[in-house]
Design a protein around this motif. Structure first.
Motif, PDB file in Angstrom:
ATOM      1  N   ALA A 164       0.797  -1.225   0.000  1.00 53.11           N
ATOM      2  CA  ALA A 164       0.000   0.000   0.000  1.00 53.11           C
ATOM      3  C   ALA A 164       0.830   1.277   0.000  1.00 53.11           C
ATOM      4  O   ALA A 164       0.486   2.253  -0.669  1.00 53.11           O
ATOM      5  CB  ALA A 164      -0.936  -0.003   1.210  1.00 53.11           C
ATOM      6  N   MET A 165       1.935   1.284   0.716  1.00 52.57           N
ATOM      7  CA  MET A 165       2.672   2.539   0.890  1.00 52.57           C
ATOM      8  C   MET A 165       3.850   2.674  -0.080  1.00 52.57           C
ATOM      9  O   MET A 165       4.023   3.710  -0.705  1.00 52.57           O
ATOM     10  CB  MET A 165       3.176   2.631   2.330  1.00 52.57           C
ATOM     11  N   LEU A 166       4.653   1.636  -0.175  1.00 51.80           N
ATOM     12  CA  LEU A 166       5.865   1.705  -0.997  1.00 51.80           C
ATOM     13  C   LEU A 166       5.669   1.151  -2.402  1.00 51.80           C
ATOM     14  O   LEU A 166       6.579   1.231  -3.226  1.00 51.80           O
ATOM     15  CB  LEU A 166       7.006   0.949  -0.308  1.00 51.80           C
ATOM     16  N   TYR A 167       4.531   0.550  -2.666  1.00 59.07           N
ATOM     17  CA  TYR A 167       4.215  -0.032  -3.964  1.00 59.07           C
ATOM     18  C   TYR A 167       5.219  -1.101  -4.390  1.00 59.07           C
ATOM     19  O   TYR A 167       5.554  -1.228  -5.555  1.00 59.07           O
ATOM     20  CB  TYR A 167       4.084   1.046  -5.042  1.00 59.07           C
ATOM     21  N   LEU A 168       5.680  -1.882  -3.390  1.00 56.86           N
ATOM     22  CA  LEU A 168       6.578  -2.992  -3.689  1.00 56.86           C
ATOM     23  C   LEU A 168       5.738  -4.165  -4.184  1.00 56.86           C
ATOM     24  O   LEU A 168       4.663  -4.435  -3.641  1.00 56.86           O
ATOM     25  CB  LEU A 168       7.352  -3.407  -2.433  1.00 56.86           C
ATOM     26  N   PRO A 169       6.198  -4.880  -5.190  1.00 57.54           N
ATOM     27  CA  PRO A 169       5.427  -6.039  -5.662  1.00 57.54           C
ATOM     28  C   PRO A 169       5.403  -7.143  -4.595  1.00 57.54           C
ATOM     29  O   PRO A 169       6.418  -7.410  -3.941  1.00 57.54           O
ATOM     30  CB  PRO A 169       6.176  -6.488  -6.914  1.00 57.54           C
ATOM     31  N   THR A 170       4.255  -7.768  -4.425  1.00 54.17           N
ATOM     32  CA  THR A 170       4.121  -8.816  -3.411  1.00 54.17           C
ATOM     33  C   THR A 170       4.436 -10.203  -3.953  1.00 54.17           C
ATOM     34  O   THR A 170       4.729 -11.118  -3.179  1.00 54.17           O
ATOM     35  CB  THR A 170       2.703  -8.819  -2.816  1.00 54.17           C
ATOM     36  N   ALA A 171       4.390 -10.388  -5.251  1.00 55.53           N
ATOM     37  CA  ALA A 171       4.594 -11.707  -5.849  1.00 55.53           C
ATOM     38  C   ALA A 171       5.932 -12.354  -5.456  1.00 55.53           C
ATOM     39  O   ALA A 171       5.948 -13.547  -5.124  1.00 55.53           O
ATOM     40  CB  ALA A 171       4.469 -11.631  -7.366  1.00 55.53           C
ATOM     41  N   PRO A 172       7.058 -11.635  -5.469  1.00 53.13           N
ATOM     42  CA  PRO A 172       8.310 -12.298  -5.097  1.00 53.13           C
ATOM     43  C   PRO A 172       8.279 -12.887  -3.678  1.00 53.13           C
ATOM     44  O   PRO A 172       8.828 -13.962  -3.441  1.00 53.13           O
ATOM     45  CB  PRO A 172       9.357 -11.185  -5.199  1.00 53.13           C
ATOM     46  N   VAL A 173       7.622 -12.203  -2.778  1.00 50.01           N
ATOM     47  CA  VAL A 173       7.522 -12.723  -1.403  1.00 50.01           C
ATOM     48  C   VAL A 173       6.687 -13.993  -1.387  1.00 50.01           C
ATOM     49  O   VAL A 173       7.052 -14.979  -0.745  1.00 50.01           O
ATOM     50  CB  VAL A 173       6.932 -11.652  -0.454  1.00 50.01           C
ATOM     51  N   TYR A 174       5.573 -13.990  -2.100  1.00 49.24           N
ATOM     52  CA  TYR A 174       4.739 -15.193  -2.174  1.00 49.24           C
ATOM     53  C   TYR A 174       5.480 -16.353  -2.818  1.00 49.24           C
ATOM     54  O   TYR A 174       5.388 -17.497  -2.350  1.00 49.24           O
ATOM     55  CB  TYR A 174       3.448 -14.916  -2.952  1.00 49.24           C
ATOM     56  N   PHE A 175       6.218 -16.090  -3.880  1.00 46.61           N
ATOM     57  CA  PHE A 175       6.993 -17.153  -4.523  1.00 46.61           C
ATOM     58  C   PHE A 175       8.046 -17.708  -3.559  1.00 46.61           C
ATOM     59  O   PHE A 175       8.240 -18.917  -3.462  1.00 46.61           O
ATOM     60  CB  PHE A 175       7.664 -16.661  -5.811  1.00 46.61           C
ATOM     61  N   TYR A 176       8.725 -16.829  -2.848  1.00 46.03           N
ATOM     62  CA  TYR A 176       9.744 -17.257  -1.887  1.00 46.03           C
ATOM     63  C   TYR A 176       9.123 -18.128  -0.798  1.00 46.03           C
ATOM     64  O   TYR A 176       9.670 -19.183  -0.445  1.00 46.03           O
ATOM     65  CB  TYR A 176      10.431 -16.035  -1.282  1.00 46.03           C
ATOM     66  N   ILE A 177       7.988 -17.701  -0.266  1.00 45.34           N
ATOM     67  CA  ILE A 177       7.305 -18.471   0.775  1.00 45.34           C
ATOM     68  C   ILE A 177       6.898 -19.837   0.234  1.00 45.34           C
ATOM     69  O   ILE A 177       7.086 -20.865   0.895  1.00 45.34           O
ATOM     70  CB  ILE A 177       6.084 -17.687   1.306  1.00 45.34           C
ATOM     71  N   SER A 178       6.359 -19.873  -0.975  1.00 47.78           N
ATOM     72  CA  SER A 178       5.930 -21.137  -1.564  1.00 47.78           C
ATOM     73  C   SER A 178       7.102 -22.098  -1.768  1.00 47.78           C
ATOM     74  O   SER A 178       6.988 -23.289  -1.487  1.00 47.78           O
ATOM     75  CB  SER A 178       5.229 -20.874  -2.896  1.00 47.78           C
ATOM     76  N   ILE A 179       8.217 -21.575  -2.240  1.00 46.27           N
ATOM     77  CA  ILE A 179       9.403 -22.417  -2.450  1.00 46.27           C
ATOM     78  C   ILE A 179       9.923 -22.951  -1.112  1.00 46.27           C
ATOM     79  O   ILE A 179      10.275 -24.127  -1.001  1.00 46.27           O
ATOM     80  CB  ILE A 179      10.487 -21.638  -3.216  1.00 46.27           C
ATOM     81  N   ALA A 180       9.965 -22.099  -0.101  1.00 47.44           N
ATOM     82  CA  ALA A 180      10.422 -22.547   1.222  1.00 47.44           C
ATOM     83  C   ALA A 180       9.482 -23.606   1.792  1.00 47.44           C
ATOM     84  O   ALA A 180       9.942 -24.595   2.386  1.00 47.44           O
ATOM     85  CB  ALA A 180      10.526 -21.360   2.174  1.00 47.44           C
ATOM     86  N   LEU A 181       8.187 -23.426   1.613  1.00 41.90           N
ATOM     87  CA  LEU A 181       7.223 -24.432   2.068  1.00 41.90           C
ATOM     88  C   LEU A 181       7.396 -25.729   1.282  1.00 41.90           C
ATOM     89  O   LEU A 181       7.306 -26.824   1.854  1.00 41.90           O
ATOM     90  CB  LEU A 181       5.798 -23.904   1.913  1.00 41.90           C
ATOM     91  N   GLY A 182       7.633 -25.623  -0.011  1.00 38.03           N
ATOM     92  CA  GLY A 182       7.867 -26.810  -0.828  1.00 38.03           C
ATOM     93  C   GLY A 182       9.108 -27.565  -0.381  1.00 38.03           C
ATOM     94  O   GLY A 182       9.094 -28.800  -0.287  1.00 38.03           O
TER      95      GLY A 182
END
Length: 178
Positions: free
Chosen positions: A135-153
């Motif tokens: 919301a504030m810095l307009y950073l893309p959220t997708a890389p964080v989700y991909f990282y979390i998914s890979i770590a969970l995998g």
């Protein structure tokens, strides 16, 4: 031959490549993320109270870094079988049932982690599709989700290896729990 839970977990963890990936790369990433989080917090607090000028978006950065720290450490925790456990009835459970329970818990952990990884991966793809940003810095959220998914995998694969080790070990001595 029988094998204790701790030695089964260490069999998975002690493999050279696995140890390098887990300890050096993921542990190093977690430590780096933690250092960055501490520095951002320090600068934010000093700026906020010393100069009345906080770091813009420090809350968002903190959220993203906390997620990265937690999911960098998760494969390490799974590989060492250091999940939080309660051992109230372990002294009263026959060895066969303790072994069966330990194998079942490791298998359920594998399935749950794989399922969550799949869902988070889909969320990451959705985030890419919609161009989701903070919301504030307009950073893309997708890389964080991909990282979390890979770590969970990775954690799921490690839990599967532990399941295999425990199942192969046969009836175990009473579990060591923390």
């Amino acid at each position: 031959s029988t094998q204790s839970r701790s030695s089964a977990a260490s069999d998975v963890y002690k493999r050279q490549f696995m140890q390098f990936v887990l300890q050096r790369i993921l542990g190093g990433l977690a430590a780096t993320f933690l250092l960055v989080l501490m520095l951002i917090t320090l600068v934010d607090v000093v700026g906020r109270y010393g100069f009345n000028s906080p770091v813009n978006g420090s809350f968002e950065i903190t959220e993203l870094l906390l997620a990265a720290i937690i999911f960098s450490a998760l494969p390490l925790v799974v590989a060492k079988d250091q999940n939080i456990t309660v051992d109230l009835i372990d002294a009263f459970v026959p060895r066969f049932f303790a072994w069966l329970r330990d194998v079942a818990i490791a298998l359920i952990t594998t399935i749950v982690l794989a399922g969550i990884s799949y869902k988070v991966w889909n969320k990451a793809l959705e985030s890419v599709h919609y161009g989701d940003r903070t919301a504030m810095l307009y950073l893309p959220t997708a890389p964080v989700y991909f990282y979390i998914s890979i770590a969970l995998g990775m954690s799921s694969v490690l839990a599967l290896l532990l399941t295999w080790q425990y199942a192969r070990a046969g009836v175990l001595p009473p579990s060591r729990k923390a």
